[in-house]
Design an enzyme around this catalytic site. Structure first.
Site, short mmCIF file in Angstrom:
data_model
loop_
_atom_site.label_atom_id
_atom_site.label_comp_id
_atom_site.label_asym_id
_atom_site.label_seq_id
_atom_site.Cartn_x
_atom_site.Cartn_y
_atom_site.Cartn_z
N HIS A 70 -5.90 16.05 -1.75
CA HIS A 70 -5.44 15.39 -0.52
C HIS A 70 -6.28 15.79 0.69
O HIS A 70 -6.63 14.97 1.53
CB HIS A 70 -3.97 15.71 -0.24
CG HIS A 70 -3.02 14.95 -1.11
ND1 HIS A 70 -3.03 15.05 -2.48
CD2 HIS A 70 -2.05 14.06 -0.79
CE1 HIS A 70 -2.09 14.26 -2.99
NE2 HIS A 70 -1.49 13.64 -1.98
N LYS B 74 -7.10 1.39 12.87
CA LYS B 74 -7.21 0.25 11.95
C LYS B 74 -7.47 0.78 10.53
O LYS B 74 -8.57 0.70 9.99
CB LYS B 74 -8.30 -0.73 12.41
CG LYS B 74 -8.08 -2.14 11.83
CD LYS B 74 -8.82 -3.18 12.62
CE LYS B 74 -8.88 -4.52 11.92
NZ LYS B 74 -7.62 -5.22 11.76
N GLU C 121 4.41 -5.85 17.20
CA GLU C 121 3.29 -6.77 17.02
C GLU C 121 3.52 -7.58 15.76
O GLU C 121 4.58 -7.47 15.14
CB GLU C 121 1.97 -6.00 16.96
CG GLU C 121 1.89 -5.01 15.83
CD GLU C 121 0.56 -4.26 15.76
OE1 GLU C 121 -0.44 -4.74 16.31
OE2 GLU C 121 0.53 -3.19 15.12
N LEU D 63 -1.83 -2.02 17.18
CA LEU D 63 -3.29 -2.02 17.18
C LEU D 63 -3.75 -2.76 18.44
O LEU D 63 -3.25 -3.85 18.74
CB LEU D 63 -3.82 -2.76 15.95
CG LEU D 63 -5.34 -2.78 15.86
CD1 LEU D 63 -5.87 -1.42 15.42
CD2 LEU D 63 -5.82 -3.85 14.88
N ARG E 253 -10.56 14.42 -6.46
CA ARG E 253 -9.30 14.03 -5.82
C ARG E 253 -8.42 15.22 -5.42
O ARG E 253 -7.75 15.84 -6.24
CB ARG E 253 -8.51 13.11 -6.76
CG ARG E 253 -7.29 12.51 -6.07
CD ARG E 253 -6.43 11.69 -7.01
NE ARG E 253 -5.30 11.12 -6.28
CZ ARG E 253 -4.20 11.80 -5.95
NH1 ARG E 253 -4.08 13.07 -6.29
NH2 ARG E 253 -3.22 11.21 -5.27
N TYR F 254 -11.22 -0.25 8.62
CA TYR F 254 -11.90 -1.54 8.39
C TYR F 254 -11.94 -2.35 9.68
O TYR F 254 -11.28 -2.01 10.67
CB TYR F 254 -11.19 -2.33 7.28
CG TYR F 254 -9.88 -2.96 7.71
CD1 TYR F 254 -8.74 -2.18 7.88
CD2 TYR F 254 -9.79 -4.32 7.98
CE1 TYR F 254 -7.54 -2.75 8.29
CE2 TYR F 254 -8.59 -4.90 8.39
CZ TYR F 254 -7.47 -4.11 8.54
OH TYR F 254 -6.30 -4.67 8.96
C1 PLP Z 1 -1.58 -4.98 12.87
C2 PLP Z 1 -2.56 -5.81 13.64
N1 PLP Z 1 -2.38 -6.01 14.96
C3 PLP Z 1 -3.21 -6.76 15.69
C4 PLP Z 1 -4.29 -7.40 15.10
C5 PLP Z 1 -5.21 -8.25 15.94
O1 PLP Z 1 -6.43 -7.61 16.11
P1 PLP Z 1 -7.77 -8.43 16.38
O2 PLP Z 1 -7.50 -9.31 17.55
O3 PLP Z 1 -8.77 -7.38 16.66
O4 PLP Z 1 -8.05 -9.21 15.13
C6 PLP Z 1 -4.54 -7.22 13.74
C7 PLP Z 1 -5.69 -7.86 13.11
O5 PLP Z 1 -5.89 -7.81 11.93
C8 PLP Z 1 -3.66 -6.40 12.99
O6 PLP Z 1 -3.85 -6.20 11.68
#
Ligand code: PLP
Length: 284
Positions: A101, A146, A178, A202, A99, A32
Site C-alpha cells: 500500500h 482528479k 456536483e 473538482l 504490491r 487523469y
Molecule cells: C466529478 C467531476 N466534476 C466536474 C467535472 C468537470 O470538469 P471539466 O470541466 O474539467 O471537464 C468532471 C469532469 O470529468 C468530473 O468528473
C-alpha cells in the site's frame, strides 16, 4: 494505424500493454485528464495540464515527463491521429512496483499514457436539455483531486442511467455538490450559483471558462453552497464539463425544472462558450 502516448513516446496502440503491478491498475493510484479537441485544435490544454500537475503534487507523484515535453507530445498525438473533433484521455499513475500500500521506495517512475477518441459536440442535448437524478454523494473527501478512484462517481452515474437520466446530481445530505462527471449550477431570482471550490468538488476547467465568461458578461457567479430544495425550485439548472460543455438540466427526479426548457442565462452562456470554441481557429 492508431498511435498512443506510452512511456514518453508515440507508438502504435498494439505495442502498448498494462503492467500487472502498475499501481493505477491495482490501487487506482493515479490521476487523469480528459481534454477537448475542436477542429484539430486543443481547447484549454494548458489549464488541463496545470490541473494534472496540481493533482500530481497533491499526491506526491513523480513525473516521468516534464510539462513542456508532455504538452508537445499531446499536440503531436492529435496531429498523427488526425483528430478533428474529439478528446484526449491522459492517465498518469504512480508507476510499477511490488504490491504494497505505501509509496514505493525508491519511488517508481510514473506511467503516463494518452490516447485519442473521436467525439462530436452533443448539439441536440445542449439545445434541448437533459434529465438528472439526485444521488447521495458517497465519495471520499478529496474530490478536488482528479483521481482514478471513480467508484463513487461510477455508481452514481449507473443509478442515473438506469433511471433514464443523463447525469447524477450529487448531494451530501442537503447540500448539492456536483455531478458525477460535471459541475452543477442553478439560477434563482436572476442570480447564478455554484458550489465553491473546496475538497468536495473538482474545480472543472469548463467551470473556469464559464466563470471567465460571467466576468465578461457582468453576470455575477455566486460560489456558495445551495440545497436540494433550492435546486428543485430553481429558475434554471445546468451542468458543465469538457464533453457536456454547458448543458441544460430540464428535469430532476422526474419533475420539470426551470419550466422544463433551457433558460435564458443558460443559453447566453452557451452562446458565449460557442464563441470561445469558434475563436480557436483565430488563435492558432
Ligand atoms: C466529478 C467531476 N466534476 C466536474 C467535472 C468537470 O470538469 P471539466 O470541466 O474539467 O471537464 C468532471 C469532469 O470529468 C468530473 O468528473
Amino acid at each position: 494505424m492508431e498511435k498512443v502516448l506510452y512511456n514518453g513516446e508515440i507508438v502504435n496502440r498494439s505495442d502498448c500493454s498494462v503492467q500487472l503491478e502498475d499501481r493505477g491498475y491495482q490501487f487506482g493510484d493515479g490521476i487523469y485528464e480528459v481534454i477537448r479537441v475542436y477542429q484539430g485544435k486543443f481547447f484549454t490544454l494548458e489549464e488541463h495540464l496545470d490541473r494534472l500537475f496540481l493533482s500530481a503534487k497533491k499526491l506526491s507523484m513523480d513525473s516521468s515527463l516534464d510539462y513542456t515535453t508532455l504538452l508537445s507530445l499531446l499536440k503531436k498525438l492529435v496531429d498523427v491521429n488526425g483528430v478533428v473533433n474529439g478528446t484526449v484521455y491522459l492517465q498518469w499513475t504512480r508507476g510499477v512496483a511490488k504490491r504494497h500500500h505505501q509509496f514505493p521506495v525508491p519511488s517508481a517512475k510514473g506511467t503516463i499514457i494518452a490516447y485519442t477518441n473521436s467525439l462530436e459536440r452533443p448539439i441536440s442535448n445542449i439545445q434541448n436539455g437533459v434529465s438528472a437524478k439526485l444521488v447521495e454523494d458517497i465519495r471520499w473527501l478529496r474530490c478536488d483531486i482528479k483521481s482514478l478512484n471513480l467508484l463513487g462517481n461510477v455508481l452514481a452515474k449507473e443509478e442515473a442511467i438506469k433511471a433514464d437520466c443523463f447525469e447524477a446530481i450529487l448531494h451530501r445530505g442537503e447540500i448539492v455538490t456536483e455531478g458525477s462527471s460535471s459541475n452543477v449550477y442553478m439560477v434563482k431570482e436572476g442570480k447564478l450559483y455554484t458550489h465553491p471550490v473546496s475538497n468536495l468538488i473538482l474545480e472543472g476547467i469548463t467551470r473556469k471558462v464559464v466563470k471567465r465568461i460571467c466576468g465578461e458578461e457582468n453576470v455575477s457567479l455566486i460560489e456558495r453552497q445551495f440545497t436540494v430544495e433550492d435546486l428543485k425550485s430553481a429558475d434554471e439548472v445546468f451542468i458543465t464539463s469538457t464533453t457536456a460543455e454547458v448543458m441544460p438540466i430540464i428535469n430532476i427526479d422526474n419533475e420539470p425544472v426551470g419550466g422544463g426548457k433551457p433558460g435564458k442565462l443558460t443559453v447566453l452562456l452557451q452562446n458565449r462558450f460557442q464563441d470561445q470554441i469558434n475563436q480557436l481557429g483565430a488563435l492558432h
